[in-house]
Design an enzyme around this catalytic site. Structure first.
Site, short mmCIF file in Angstrom:
data_model
loop_
_atom_site.label_atom_id
_atom_site.label_comp_id
_atom_site.label_asym_id
_atom_site.label_seq_id
_atom_site.Cartn_x
_atom_site.Cartn_y
_atom_site.Cartn_z
N LYS A 178 54.10 32.44 36.27
CA LYS A 178 55.18 33.41 36.40
C LYS A 178 54.69 34.86 36.47
O LYS A 178 55.40 35.74 36.97
CB LYS A 178 56.15 33.26 35.23
CG LYS A 178 57.02 32.01 35.30
CD LYS A 178 58.14 32.17 36.31
CE LYS A 178 59.16 31.07 36.18
NZ LYS A 178 60.32 31.28 37.07
N SER B 233 52.08 24.01 35.69
CA SER B 233 52.74 25.32 35.77
C SER B 233 52.64 26.16 34.51
O SER B 233 52.76 27.38 34.58
CB SER B 233 54.21 25.14 36.14
OG SER B 233 54.87 24.35 35.17
#
Length: 420
Positions: A58, A313
């Site tokens: 992110k 992720s």
């Protein structure tokens, strides 16, 4: 189901985003996982975005978005909403750029993610806990922006965010020494998937991109079925990094004709994968970070002999959640079972159960019983762990044979929520 529609300007912008991020992010490794490669008879590699400074991809989108904003807008103060990882990316960017930020997070956000946000943002950010879901926190953040003339940094449905996340795909193609046949990408709001689709559509159109969502928050799958983003009335927050009620309009448009498939994974399988990655590879991943690996079993035959990449992720997992993760994994594997059982209110009743009903490898892990002198028999809640799932049938048979069985609880979600 490959596509014809293209987005010619996106790739140039992704290369520019990579330039902005060059000295900010970690170029995470693309590492072959020997164990899973053997299990699936394929070359399975992990793109280790869990190794970023904020322990998720992110940071790419958040920093890229703020890097292209005017100083005038930055000085108004940025605002975001996040279940954790986007918040950390924005907090990091705020501290690095010396920009004031206000970050809205759902009330149930794991404590570890909350502390990380505060650490990365320092004195440059304020954290506001609001609502039970990401979507409720997002609505509050948008209202705050309007009331205070702030600039909202969307976690996924924004072109600059998508182009920042897309740099993951550039690195994968650069690092892979052969064409990538399958790429498994976790999907929450769709920012990472949209970025990956934008790059591979042009640079590696033969790669089959498979999105993966938690089955209890499958907003992209529902959108693809309906032909447009749909608001899910109810979702589970367990896979917090992918628990989004509605995917973005922009992310949906980028994904809809490019994704080869959209898969869902049960929470129990996610938990099994988290434990397996820790025990076999010493990898600590969060639930959303395990999605791309948890889904491999569904594609066992299709990926055999292929070059496969799974995007890990993130690794922002609160250690206090591990007992719940272990419990969900055991339930999914058929190794943990809960019952209502009937005990005669006399000495030796429990001994009878242990000697005549339990198998040699069965273990009582939960027992709740209150004796009531006014009744001949009392009800107990019992949790039993098995060594093998096949031991369940004989256990149930003996329970009924000796008149202990009242009810099986594993299939009752409302009751199970009280136990785990």
């Amino acid at each position: 189901m490959m596509q014809e529609e293209t987005y010619p300007s996106v790739l140039d912008n992704v290369y520019k985003a990579a330039g902005r991020l060059k000295n900010v992010i970690v170029k995470t490794p693309l590492a072959v996982n020997v164990h899973l490669s053997t299990v699936y008879k394929a070359k399975i590699s992990f793109k280790r975005e869990d190794l970023q400074q904020v322990r998720s991809y992110k940071i790419r989108g958040a920093y890229n978005k703020m890097a292209v904003m005017s100083r005038e807008n930055l000085e108004k103060g940025v605002v975001c909403a996040s279940a954790g990882n986007h918040a950390q990316g924005v907090a990091f960017a705020c501290s690095t750029m010396k920009v004031k930020g206000t970050i809205f997070m759902p009330l149930p956000t794991p404590g570890q993610k909350l502390e990380q946000v505060k650490m990365f943002g320092g004195n440059y950010i304020d954290v506001v806990l609001y609502g039970d879901t990401f979507d409720e926190a997002k609505d509050a953040a948008v209202k705050f922006c309007k009331d205070h003339q702030g600039v909202f940094i969307h976690p996924f449905d924004d072109q600059d965010i998508i182009e920042g996340q897309a740099t993951v795909a550039l690195e994968i193609l650069e690092q892979s020494d052969e064409p990538v046949d399958y790429l498994f990408v976790p999907v929450g709001g769709g920012g990472l998937a949209a970025g990956v689709c934008s790059v591979l559509q042009e640079l590696s159109p033969t790669t089959k991109i498979i999105g993966v969502e938690p089955s209890a928050a499958a907003s992209m799958k529902k959108a693809l079925e309906k032909g447009k983003p749909v608001l899910l009335e109810k979702i589970s927050r367990f896979v917090d990094g992918a628990a989004v009620q509605q995917v973005g309009d922009l992310t949906f448009e980028r994904c809809k004709n490019v994704l080869y498939d959209m898969a869902v994974v049960d929470e129990g399988m996610v938990c099994e994968t988290i434990l397996s990655l820790y025990n076999k590879d010493a990898l600590v991943v969060e639930p959303a970070g395990a999605l791309s690996v948890a889904v491999l079993e569904k594609y066992r035959e299709e990926i055999k002999g292929k070059n496969v990449v799974c995007i890990i992720s993130g690794s922002n997992n609160d250690i206090t959640r591990m007992e719940e993760i272990k419990e969900k994994a055991l339930l999914h594997a058929g190794l943990k079972h809960y019952f209502l059982v009937r005990f005669a209110q006399r000495p030796g009743a429990l001994k009878t159960f242990v000697m005549n009903v339990l198998g040699p490898n069965d273990d009582i892990t939960f027992f709740e019983y209150t004796q009531k002198n006014s009744k001949e028999k009392g009800i107990a809640v019992l949790g039993i762990a098995l060594k093998q799932s096949k031991d369940f049938a004989p256990l149930l048979t003996k329970m009924k044979e000796y008149d202990f069985f009242v009810n099986y609880l594993n299939n009752d979600p409302s009751l199970m929520n009280l136990l785990i």
